[in-house]
Design a protein around this motif. Structure first.
Motif, PDB file in Angstrom:
ATOM      1  N   LEU A  11      14.701   2.533  -9.373  1.00 47.98           N
ATOM      2  CA  LEU A  11      14.299   2.358  -7.983  1.00 47.98           C
ATOM      3  C   LEU A  11      14.060   3.722  -7.335  1.00 47.98           C
ATOM      4  CD1 LEU A  11      13.697   0.474  -5.647  1.00 47.98           C
ATOM      5  CD2 LEU A  11      16.133   0.532  -5.065  1.00 47.98           C
ATOM      6  N   ALA A  12      14.910   4.681  -7.616  1.00 48.41           N
ATOM      7  CA  ALA A  12      14.713   6.026  -7.073  1.00 48.41           C
ATOM      8  C   ALA A  12      13.390   6.606  -7.580  1.00 48.41           C
ATOM      9  CB  ALA A  12      15.880   6.933  -7.468  1.00 48.41           C
ATOM     10  N   HIS A  13      13.104   6.394  -8.850  1.00 48.73           N
ATOM     11  CA  HIS A  13      11.843   6.868  -9.426  1.00 48.73           C
ATOM     12  C   HIS A  13      10.658   6.189  -8.743  1.00 48.73           C
ATOM     13  CE1 HIS A  13       8.557   6.806 -12.450  1.00 48.73           C
ATOM     14  NE2 HIS A  13       8.928   8.055 -12.605  1.00 48.73           N
ATOM     15  N   PRO A  18       4.417   9.253  -7.055  1.00 49.53           N
ATOM     16  CA  PRO A  18       3.168   9.430  -6.310  1.00 49.53           C
ATOM     17  C   PRO A  18       2.553   8.065  -5.953  1.00 49.53           C
ATOM     18  CG  PRO A  18       3.202  10.824  -8.273  1.00 49.53           C
ATOM     19  CD  PRO A  18       4.393   9.919  -8.357  1.00 49.53           C
ATOM     20  N   ASP A  19       1.848   8.035  -4.847  1.00 47.58           N
ATOM     21  CA  ASP A  19       1.281   6.776  -4.358  1.00 47.58           C
ATOM     22  C   ASP A  19       0.416   6.075  -5.395  1.00 47.58           C
ATOM     23  OD1 ASP A  19       2.549   7.162  -1.941  1.00 47.58           O
ATOM     24  OD2 ASP A  19       0.745   7.858  -0.897  1.00 47.58           O
ATOM     25  N   ASP A  20      -0.423   6.822  -6.125  1.00 48.90           N
ATOM     26  CA  ASP A  20      -1.312   6.178  -7.093  1.00 48.90           C
ATOM     27  C   ASP A  20      -0.530   5.551  -8.241  1.00 48.90           C
ATOM     28  OD1 ASP A  20      -0.663   8.753  -8.045  1.00 48.90           O
ATOM     29  OD2 ASP A  20      -2.586   8.991  -9.056  1.00 48.90           O
ATOM     30  N   PHE A  21       0.546   6.202  -8.681  1.00 50.23           N
ATOM     31  CA  PHE A  21       1.378   5.633  -9.733  1.00 50.23           C
ATOM     32  C   PHE A  21       2.085   4.378  -9.234  1.00 50.23           C
ATOM     33  CE2 PHE A  21       5.541   5.140 -11.752  1.00 50.23           C
ATOM     34  CZ  PHE A  21       5.151   4.948 -13.074  1.00 50.23           C
ATOM     35  N   ALA A  22       2.653   4.447  -8.033  1.00 49.92           N
ATOM     36  CA  ALA A  22       3.352   3.289  -7.466  1.00 49.92           C
ATOM     37  C   ALA A  22       2.390   2.113  -7.297  1.00 49.92           C
ATOM     38  CB  ALA A  22       3.999   3.647  -6.130  1.00 49.92           C
ATOM     39  N   GLU A  23       1.181   2.388  -6.822  1.00 49.47           N
ATOM     40  CA  GLU A  23       0.217   1.303  -6.644  1.00 49.47           C
ATOM     41  C   GLU A  23      -0.165   0.687  -7.983  1.00 49.47           C
ATOM     42  OE1 GLU A  23      -4.139   0.319  -4.752  1.00 49.47           O
ATOM     43  OE2 GLU A  23      -2.959   1.925  -3.839  1.00 49.47           O
ATOM     44  N   ALA A  24      -0.325   1.499  -9.018  1.00 48.77           N
ATOM     45  CA  ALA A  24      -0.646   0.970 -10.347  1.00 48.77           C
ATOM     46  C   ALA A  24       0.489   0.084 -10.863  1.00 48.77           C
ATOM     47  CB  ALA A  24      -0.929   2.111 -11.323  1.00 48.77           C
ATOM     48  N   ARG A  34      -4.006  -5.895  -1.579  1.00 51.62           N
ATOM     49  CA  ARG A  34      -3.326  -5.912  -0.271  1.00 51.62           C
ATOM     50  C   ARG A  34      -1.813  -5.970  -0.464  1.00 51.62           C
ATOM     51  NH1 ARG A  34      -2.488 -10.521   3.411  1.00 51.62           N
ATOM     52  NH2 ARG A  34      -1.923  -9.669   5.419  1.00 51.62           N
ATOM     53  N   TRP A  35      -1.349  -6.811  -1.389  1.00 47.90           N
ATOM     54  CA  TRP A  35       0.080  -6.923  -1.681  1.00 47.90           C
ATOM     55  C   TRP A  35       0.612  -5.571  -2.167  1.00 47.90           C
ATOM     56  CZ3 TRP A  35       3.049  -6.182  -6.040  1.00 47.90           C
ATOM     57  CH2 TRP A  35       4.352  -6.702  -6.011  1.00 47.90           C
ATOM     58  N   ALA A  36      -0.096  -4.953  -3.122  1.00 39.31           N
ATOM     59  CA  ALA A  36       0.359  -3.677  -3.689  1.00 39.31           C
ATOM     60  C   ALA A  36       0.368  -2.575  -2.628  1.00 39.31           C
ATOM     61  CB  ALA A  36      -0.534  -3.282  -4.865  1.00 39.31           C
ATOM     62  N   GLN A  37      -0.660  -2.517  -1.799  1.00 35.90           N
ATOM     63  CA  GLN A  37      -0.705  -1.497  -0.758  1.00 35.90           C
ATOM     64  C   GLN A  37       0.415  -1.698   0.256  1.00 35.90           C
ATOM     65  OE1 GLN A  37      -4.771  -2.041   0.436  1.00 35.90           O
ATOM     66  NE2 GLN A  37      -5.547  -0.666  -1.148  1.00 35.90           N
ATOM     67  N   ARG A  38       0.658  -2.933   0.612  1.00 36.84           N
ATOM     68  CA  ARG A  38       1.736  -3.225   1.568  1.00 36.84           C
ATOM     69  C   ARG A  38       3.094  -2.840   0.985  1.00 36.84           C
ATOM     70  NH1 ARG A  38       2.899  -9.047   4.472  1.00 36.84           N
ATOM     71  NH2 ARG A  38       4.924  -8.476   5.327  1.00 36.84           N
ATOM     72  N   MET A  39       3.319  -3.195  -0.264  1.00 35.74           N
ATOM     73  CA  MET A  39       4.590  -2.862  -0.911  1.00 35.74           C
ATOM     74  C   MET A  39       4.756  -1.347  -1.027  1.00 35.74           C
ATOM     75  SD  MET A  39       6.293  -5.621  -1.601  1.00 35.74           S
ATOM     76  CE  MET A  39       7.461  -4.952  -2.787  1.00 35.74           C
ATOM     77  N   GLY A  40       3.691  -0.659  -1.418  1.00 34.58           N
ATOM     78  CA  GLY A  40       3.758   0.795  -1.553  1.00 34.58           C
ATOM     79  C   GLY A  40       3.983   1.494  -0.229  1.00 34.58           C
ATOM     80  N   ALA A  41       3.382   0.971   0.827  1.00 38.76           N
ATOM     81  CA  ALA A  41       3.492   1.594   2.145  1.00 38.76           C
ATOM     82  C   ALA A  41       4.895   1.494   2.729  1.00 38.76           C
ATOM     83  CB  ALA A  41       2.488   0.957   3.113  1.00 38.76           C
TER      84      ALA A  41
END
Length: 170
Positions: A11-13, A18-24, A34-41
């Motif tokens: 979870l810490a990782h 980085p945003d692009d890794f988290a979104e992937a 939309r779900w992925a962007q919302r979760m990442g944000a």
């Protein structure tokens, strides 16, 4: 409290990636941008429970177009290569009938079942759900997709911090 519930290394990782890794990673859990962007944000998440609650909330807020995008990203799962040919044939035929009727892959969350029960659960699920009207099946598929997203997130963040939702190493 178990490590996966309070500040697990995964979870810490995820929170600091980085945003692009988290979104992937998020898109591998649920194919709605939309779900992925919302979760990442909304990172950072204090614990796994907060992450999973946010996943549920974002899943309930999917528009029909978001749900279609997520379902289009799913694929029908097969059996391991060593499975009997008859089982492979039955599963392929069931998936084809489902996809022909509803226009997207059959999705089912198998949390709580043992691997040896998966085939029976999938075949029974397809059989039952083929009788649904399209709107009813869309609601069931949305619920199953939320379950899959939760399961995939838990796998990624709690158990395998350096892998994506499919289990591939980063």
């Amino acid at each position: 409290m178990p490590a996966q519930r309070r500040g697990a290394p995964g979870l810490a990782h995820f929170n600091t990636a980085p945003d692009d890794f988290a979104e992937a990673v998020l898109l591998a859990c649920c194919g709605s941008r939309r779900w992925a962007q919302r979760m990442g944000a909304h990172r950072p998440y204090p614990d796994l429970d907060a992450l999973l609650a946010a996943s549920d909330e974002a899943g309930y807020d999917l528009s029909p177009a978001d749900l279609s995008e997520a379902l289009a990203d799913e694929s029908s799962s097969g059996l391991h290569p060593g499975a009997p040919q008859a089982a492979q044939t039955a599963l392929s035929a069931a998936h084809a009938a489902y996809e022909s009727r509803f226009g997207h892959a059959f999705v089912i969350c198998l949390d709580g079942y043992r691997p040896e029960e998966y085939l029976d659960q999938v075949l029974a699920g397809i059989r039952t759900r083929l009788a649904h009207e399209p709107d009813e099946e869309r609601a069931v598929s949305a619920e199953e997709l939320r379950g899959l997203a939760r399961s995939r997130l838990a796998h990624v963040v709690a158990n395998h911090p350096e892998t994506d939702a499919a289990g591939a190493s980063r």
